[in-house]
Design a protein around this motif. Sequence first.
Motif, PDB file in Angstrom:
ATOM      1  N   GLY A 155      17.644  -9.704  -4.712  1.00 32.67           N
ATOM      2  CA  GLY A 155      17.120  -9.381  -6.031  1.00 32.67           C
ATOM      3  C   GLY A 155      16.927 -10.579  -6.938  1.00 32.67           C
ATOM      4  N   THR A 182       5.380 -16.842  -6.635  1.00 33.40           N
ATOM      5  CA  THR A 182       5.802 -15.639  -7.344  1.00 33.40           C
ATOM      6  C   THR A 182       5.223 -15.682  -8.752  1.00 33.40           C
ATOM      7  N   PRO A 230      12.479 -12.066  -6.538  1.00 36.17           N
ATOM      8  CA  PRO A 230      11.683 -10.897  -6.168  1.00 36.17           C
ATOM      9  C   PRO A 230      10.400 -11.300  -5.443  1.00 36.17           C
ATOM     10  N   THR A 231       9.915 -10.424  -4.578  1.00 37.34           N
ATOM     11  CA  THR A 231       8.661 -10.657  -3.875  1.00 37.34           C
ATOM     12  C   THR A 231       7.487 -10.388  -4.814  1.00 37.34           C
ATOM     13  N   CYS A 232       6.291 -10.716  -4.344  1.00 39.27           N
ATOM     14  CA  CYS A 232       5.091 -10.449  -5.141  1.00 39.27           C
ATOM     15  C   CYS A 232       4.930  -8.950  -5.394  1.00 39.27           C
ATOM     16  N   ALA A 233       5.319  -8.135  -4.422  1.00 41.11           N
ATOM     17  CA  ALA A 233       5.210  -6.688  -4.583  1.00 41.11           C
ATOM     18  C   ALA A 233       6.145  -6.182  -5.667  1.00 41.11           C
ATOM     19  N   GLU A 234       7.236  -6.914  -5.890  1.00 38.35           N
ATOM     20  CA  GLU A 234       8.216  -6.498  -6.892  1.00 38.35           C
ATOM     21  C   GLU A 234       7.953  -7.107  -8.257  1.00 38.35           C
ATOM     22  N   ALA A 235       7.493  -8.363  -8.289  1.00 42.43           N
ATOM     23  CA  ALA A 235       7.343  -9.072  -9.561  1.00 42.43           C
ATOM     24  C   ALA A 235       5.899  -9.292  -9.965  1.00 42.43           C
ATOM     25  N   ASN A 238       9.453 -13.592   2.968  1.00 36.10           N
ATOM     26  CA  ASN A 238      10.853 -13.189   3.105  1.00 36.10           C
ATOM     27  C   ASN A 238      11.667 -14.352   3.681  1.00 36.10           C
TER      28      ASN A 238
END
Length: 342
Positions: free
Chosen positions: A274, A245, A277-282, A221
């Motif tokens: 946005g 990422t 994106p983080t790893c959790a998102e992308a 972050n």
Amino acid sequence: MIGILGFVAVFAGGRWLGWAARWVWLLAWGWLLVLLLAHAPYMPPELGAFVGGEFRGWFVLGVLAALALAYRTGLRRLQGRVAPVVAEARPGAFSAVELDRYARHILLREIGGPGQKRLKAAKVLVVGAGGLGSPALLYLAASGVGVIGVIDGDAVEGSNLQRQIIHTDARIGMPKVFSADVAMKALNPFIEVRPYHRQLEEGFAAELVAEYDLVLDGTDNFDTRYLVNRVCAAAGKPLISAAITQWEGQISLYDPTHGGPCFECVFPVRPAPGMVPTCAEAGVAAPLPGVIGAMMAMEAVKHLTGAGQGLRGRLMIHDALYAETRVIGVKRRAGCAACGGG
């Protein structure tokens, strides 16, 4: 025959069902008591014939089992009184075990004995015990860095294990810093690990960073990245920062005290929400954090020993999908809010 089959059923069934050993033995003793009662004088002879054996035989078996159990218990108590030999990190000269452990480093002309001593005397703080922190921490420990601090406020989750190789399935739910502590000390008991189970915050960041010679940042972050950079720049501490990422990662050494840029010199504007994106998102390819995290540890070893050319003033970008790596030059930025530029 029935008596023997009863013992086989107790031990085999207990193992198959995963019972604790004390419950298996309790059932076994209970079955032996049943066999002894079956051969008691006041019991019908047919019952003794059905279970097999005779009273004296089962009684002798019970005595022998009790003696064996008593011997085993006593031996364990004696072993528990012996203090375990714990390897301790010692300043100065290496022990024979340490010399054998670090022999491959010592053989390297660029590291040698003096470089290995510098690693042993070094204190490195790793911010984040996740995807990037995992391989970095393991290789710092294996390399013989004397004191390794790790700060992270999260606990191990099942979804972490796809890439965060310092943790295990058995340690799901454990704070990541304590899980990392277990893994690092198992790998190298000659180092000191300082786990901090909390998020890095403004109130104590400067005091914490001041205790270390080098900082590695592998967080996901931007608030923490900019905080770490600002504190390191103010304290004159070199910072190795990396990010990943999907299939791509980047890494650099930010060291404005010695002429290089700081993180904010290179990335002065935070991405809009946005946009990154983080790893959790992308998502992220499992080996990628290992590749970049190992690079972080490699750059740390080089920086601490003075070996080779580091990444001060250079940004390495690795594209794992197409197996391409490129390095671009980066410079200090005049008026940088974090380091002042130059």
